[in-house]
Write a protein that holds these residues in place. Structure first.
Motif, PDB file in Angstrom:
ATOM      1  N   PRO A  79       0.820  -1.212   0.000  1.00 28.37           N
ATOM      2  CA  PRO A  79       0.000   0.000   0.000  1.00 28.37           C
ATOM      3  C   PRO A  79       0.853   1.261   0.000  1.00 28.37           C
ATOM      4  CG  PRO A  79      -0.090  -1.100   2.143  1.00 28.37           C
ATOM      5  CD  PRO A  79       0.638  -2.020   1.221  1.00 28.37           C
ATOM      6  N   ILE A  80       0.381   2.257  -0.730  1.00 29.62           N
ATOM      7  CA  ILE A  80       1.056   3.555  -0.829  1.00 29.62           C
ATOM      8  C   ILE A  80       0.032   4.628  -0.459  1.00 29.62           C
ATOM      9  CG2 ILE A  80       2.305   5.154  -2.338  1.00 29.62           C
ATOM     10  CD1 ILE A  80       2.890   2.728  -4.158  1.00 29.62           C
TER      11      ILE A  80
ATOM     12  N   ASP B 234      -5.899  25.513   0.157  1.00 26.00           N
ATOM     13  CA  ASP B 234      -6.528  24.988  -1.054  1.00 26.00           C
ATOM     14  C   ASP B 234      -5.579  23.965  -1.684  1.00 26.00           C
ATOM     15  OD1 ASP B 234      -7.887  24.457  -3.362  1.00 26.00           O
ATOM     16  OD2 ASP B 234      -7.864  26.512  -4.129  1.00 26.00           O
ATOM     17  N   ARG B 235      -6.045  22.712  -1.781  1.00 25.24           N
ATOM     18  CA  ARG B 235      -5.207  21.637  -2.338  1.00 25.24           C
ATOM     19  C   ARG B 235      -5.626  21.251  -3.752  1.00 25.24           C
ATOM     20  NH1 ARG B 235      -5.648  16.858   1.688  1.00 25.24           N
ATOM     21  NH2 ARG B 235      -7.683  17.735   2.206  1.00 25.24           N
ATOM     22  N   THR B 236      -6.469  22.052  -4.383  1.00 24.93           N
ATOM     23  CA  THR B 236      -7.037  21.680  -5.674  1.00 24.93           C
ATOM     24  C   THR B 236      -5.961  21.367  -6.703  1.00 24.93           C
ATOM     25  OG1 THR B 236      -8.929  23.125  -5.216  1.00 24.93           O
ATOM     26  CG2 THR B 236      -8.604  22.408  -7.501  1.00 24.93           C
ATOM     27  N   LEU B 237      -4.937  22.177  -6.775  1.00 22.05           N
ATOM     28  CA  LEU B 237      -3.889  22.009  -7.777  1.00 22.05           C
ATOM     29  C   LEU B 237      -2.649  21.327  -7.222  1.00 22.05           C
ATOM     30  CD1 LEU B 237      -4.175  25.520  -9.498  1.00 22.05           C
ATOM     31  CD2 LEU B 237      -5.270  23.369 -10.153  1.00 22.05           C
ATOM     32  N   ARG B 238      -2.784  20.710  -6.085  1.00 23.81           N
ATOM     33  CA  ARG B 238      -1.611  20.077  -5.457  1.00 23.81           C
ATOM     34  C   ARG B 238      -1.925  18.637  -5.055  1.00 23.81           C
ATOM     35  NH1 ARG B 238       0.651  22.988  -0.588  1.00 23.81           N
ATOM     36  NH2 ARG B 238      -1.436  23.782  -0.194  1.00 23.81           N
ATOM     37  N   ASP B 239      -2.423  17.871  -5.983  1.00 22.13           N
ATOM     38  CA  ASP B 239      -2.728  16.469  -5.714  1.00 22.13           C
ATOM     39  C   ASP B 239      -2.066  15.619  -6.798  1.00 22.13           C
ATOM     40  OD1 ASP B 239      -3.680  14.053  -4.947  1.00 22.13           O
ATOM     41  OD2 ASP B 239      -5.789  14.602  -4.946  1.00 22.13           O
ATOM     42  N   PRO B 240      -0.849  15.161  -6.552  1.00 16.97           N
ATOM     43  CA  PRO B 240      -0.112  14.458  -7.609  1.00 16.97           C
ATOM     44  C   PRO B 240      -0.641  13.063  -7.933  1.00 16.97           C
ATOM     45  CG  PRO B 240       1.134  14.429  -5.561  1.00 16.97           C
ATOM     46  CD  PRO B 240      -0.051  15.317  -5.321  1.00 16.97           C
ATOM     47  N   ALA B 241      -1.447  12.477  -7.062  1.00 14.48           N
ATOM     48  CA  ALA B 241      -1.966  11.124  -7.308  1.00 14.48           C
ATOM     49  C   ALA B 241      -3.347  11.004  -6.684  1.00 14.48           C
ATOM     50  CB  ALA B 241      -1.011  10.069  -6.752  1.00 14.48           C
ATOM     51  N   PRO B 242      -4.386  11.496  -7.345  1.00 17.92           N
ATOM     52  CA  PRO B 242      -5.734  11.513  -6.749  1.00 17.92           C
ATOM     53  C   PRO B 242      -6.258  10.135  -6.367  1.00 17.92           C
ATOM     54  CG  PRO B 242      -5.633  12.925  -8.689  1.00 17.92           C
ATOM     55  CD  PRO B 242      -4.356  12.153  -8.658  1.00 17.92           C
ATOM     56  N   ALA B 243      -5.793   9.079  -7.037  1.00 16.95           N
ATOM     57  CA  ALA B 243      -6.326   7.742  -6.757  1.00 16.95           C
ATOM     58  C   ALA B 243      -5.737   7.130  -5.489  1.00 16.95           C
ATOM     59  CB  ALA B 243      -6.062   6.813  -7.942  1.00 16.95           C
ATOM     60  N   LEU B 244      -4.631   7.666  -4.995  1.00 18.48           N
ATOM     61  CA  LEU B 244      -4.024   7.115  -3.784  1.00 18.48           C
ATOM     62  C   LEU B 244      -4.810   7.556  -2.546  1.00 18.48           C
ATOM     63  CD1 LEU B 244      -0.167   7.604  -4.292  1.00 18.48           C
ATOM     64  CD2 LEU B 244      -1.475   5.470  -4.447  1.00 18.48           C
ATOM     65  N   PRO B 245      -4.875   6.699  -1.521  1.00 15.40           N
ATOM     66  CA  PRO B 245      -5.426   7.174  -0.237  1.00 15.40           C
ATOM     67  C   PRO B 245      -4.612   8.370   0.242  1.00 15.40           C
ATOM     68  CG  PRO B 245      -5.141   4.786  -0.214  1.00 15.40           C
ATOM     69  CD  PRO B 245      -4.463   5.281  -1.455  1.00 15.40           C
ATOM     70  N   HIS B 246      -5.278   9.406   0.650  1.00 11.87           N
ATOM     71  CA  HIS B 246      -4.531  10.606   1.027  1.00 11.87           C
ATOM     72  C   HIS B 246      -5.173  11.310   2.210  1.00 11.87           C
ATOM     73  CE1 HIS B 246      -7.598  11.969  -1.840  1.00 11.87           C
ATOM     74  NE2 HIS B 246      -7.621  13.089  -1.133  1.00 11.87           N
ATOM     75  N   THR B 247      -4.345  12.054   2.903  1.00 13.11           N
ATOM     76  CA  THR B 247      -4.787  12.880   4.017  1.00 13.11           C
ATOM     77  C   THR B 247      -3.845  14.067   4.093  1.00 13.11           C
ATOM     78  OG1 THR B 247      -5.453  12.839   6.354  1.00 13.11           O
ATOM     79  CG2 THR B 247      -3.384  11.760   5.805  1.00 13.11           C
ATOM     80  N   ALA B 248      -4.125  14.980   4.989  1.00 14.58           N
ATOM     81  CA  ALA B 248      -3.303  16.173   5.132  1.00 14.58           C
ATOM     82  C   ALA B 248      -3.025  16.432   6.605  1.00 14.58           C
ATOM     83  CB  ALA B 248      -4.001  17.378   4.502  1.00 14.58           C
ATOM     84  N   PHE B 249      -1.942  17.153   6.871  1.00  9.48           N
ATOM     85  CA  PHE B 249      -1.620  17.535   8.243  1.00  9.48           C
ATOM     86  C   PHE B 249      -0.925  18.886   8.219  1.00  9.48           C
ATOM     87  CE2 PHE B 249       2.065  15.417   6.589  1.00  9.48           C
ATOM     88  CZ  PHE B 249       3.173  15.995   7.190  1.00  9.48           C
TER      89      PHE B 249
END
Length: 442
Positions: free
Chosen positions: A373-374, A386-401
């Motif tokens: 898993p990645i 705003d993270r709209t233009l900063r998502d290099p891999a939309p299909a990966l599970p992601h979160t922010a901190f």
């Protein structure tokens, strides 16, 4: 059921649990909760205590736990369920708990643990007087469901007659409370004449997560003690003083947490954009480094692959992931060899070498037999970035901190995706319940 799937659902499915006047329960994911409980009752309810779970989902877990029979469960499991139930009863907003208890009444669930839960909430809640004033008919109906209508009213007659020392009253009512004298008064209040409709309390008496006090203006030095200390170090502060302070803050953050028996590979973006500039210089990089220091203390094996070459070259996230997946990488704090159980990509989201390459690589790996898993963890300056233009891999599970406080929900979210994650969450929540005060008093 997979722990990561359960946790993701509990974190993201935020629809409230509602009960209409006609008794219709709005519970659109009831089948999911039934399946999760059936697979592992203890693990299911403990997952609800993990930081970051939506309050509406915690209410659903409480409801499913109360509705389900415990006849076939071993005594140690029942004890854990009782402790977790009590934590949810006093850790959720009272209005949510009352909705759950009314739903239990509508479903006519009459298990012994339901009786204990309702009696505990109605008789032992520190703000029961205010709750009774706001929801007298509802709480009276719940108590009569728990004890039986005739039994509850027989107890009331004994209380009003003054025969409060009778063994019968103790057996039917007072054995369910930690404070018999206070419970007697609350039963009187439940049946006293009067109107209801006072606004119900909205804050839990014993929150499951600490209430975070945040500065009105976010700066690079008020996003947690670890990151603030790192910023001072990066700015040339005295290492002799800041180094021990940094170690102390990391120790405070991981105190009480179990060790994860597993291998985490951390792909750490150290590019120029992570450093930042002006008032935000070092903000993202210090927070990413704070996460690395925390993971190093909690994981038995941690491999760190830096990309961006310390602010001097382009960010190649895909290359870092491929490096992390190579068999035979030696973890920094271990001599053992082996592929990681999880690859964690920490970045601000700017992929300026072959943009889109990370997404293409992540999509291709399963087809060549790589199932590691990645996940993508995005470092932010504030929670409202705003993270709209900063998502290099939309299909990966992601979160922010963006703050050190975010590590509490972030760690279980990460670890749930590893083979040892379910055991880690179970151990961490057991420790949490053991440390939580048994009484729910202010």
């Amino acid at each position: 059921m997979n722990t990561a799937i359960i946790l993701d659902h509990l974190r993201t499915h935020g629809a409230p649990l509602t009960l209409s006047r006609s008794g219709v329960v709005t519970w659109d994911d009831a089948e999911f909760h039934r399946a999760a409980h059936a697979a592992d009752p203890e693990g299911y309810v403990l997952t609800a205590l993990v930081p970051g779970v939506h309050p509406g989902q915690r209410a659903r877990v409480l409801l499913q736990t109360l509705l389900s029979s415990r006849a076939d469960l071993p005594e140690p499991t029942r004890a854990i369920l009782d402790k977790a139930t009590r934590a949810l009863l006093f850790g959720l907003p009272p209005a949510d708990v009352i909705t759950v208890l009314l739903t239990v009444r509508r479903r006519r669930a009459n298990h012994k643990h339901v009786t204990r839960a309702i009696a505990t909430f109605v008789l032992d809640h520190p703000d029961a007087e205010l709750l009774i004033a706001a929801r007298r008919p509802a709480l009276r109906d719940c108590l009569e469901h728990a004890l039986g209508k005739n039994t509850a009213r027989a107890c009331l007659r004994q209380i009003l007659d003054g025969t409060i020392d009778s063994p019968e009253l103790h057996r039917k009512l007072l054995r369910f409370t930690a404070n018999p004298a206070r419970a007697l008064e609350r039963v009187r209040q439940l049946y006293a004449p009067g109107t209801h409709g006072v606004p119900v309390l909205t804050e839990p008496i014993a929150p499951l997560e600490p209430i975070r006090e945040r500065e009105p203006i976010v700066t690079v030095t008020n996003r947690g003690d670890i990151a603030a200390t790192l910023v001072h170090l990066y700015r040339g502060g005295p290492a002799g003083e800041l180094g021990p302070a940094l170690a102390g803050y990391v120790a405070d953050t991981v105190r009480g947490l179990p060790r994860l028996n597993g291998h985490i590979a951390l792909v750490l973006d150290t590019s120029e954009s992570m450093r930042g500039y002006g008032d935000r210089e070092w903000a993202l990089l210090s927070q990413a480094e704070a996460l690395r220091l925390t993971l190093a203390e909690v994981c038995t094996q941690l491999t760190v692959i830096e990309v961006g070459a310390a602010q001097t070259s382009a960010t190649d996230l895909a290359g870092g992931v491929l490096d992390a997946l190579e068999v035979g990488v030696v973890p920094l704090n271990s001599t053992a060899l082996g592929s990681p159980d999880l690859v964690v990509v920490v970045t601000d989201g700017y992929e300026n070498q072959l943009p889109g390459d990370l997404a293409r690589v992540a999509a291709t790996l399963p087809s060549i037999g790589i199932s590691t898993p990645i996940v993508l963890c995005q470092a932010l300056f504030t929670g409202s970035d705003d993270r709209t233009l900063r998502d290099p891999a939309p299909a990966l599970p992601h979160t922010a901190f963006w703050h050190q406080d975010d590590f509490a929900p972030l760690l279980p979210w990460l670890f749930a995706r590893t083979p040892g994650g379910a055991d880690w969450i179970r151990t961490a929540t057991h420790r949490y319940l053991d440390a939580r005060p048994e009484g729910a008093t202010r």
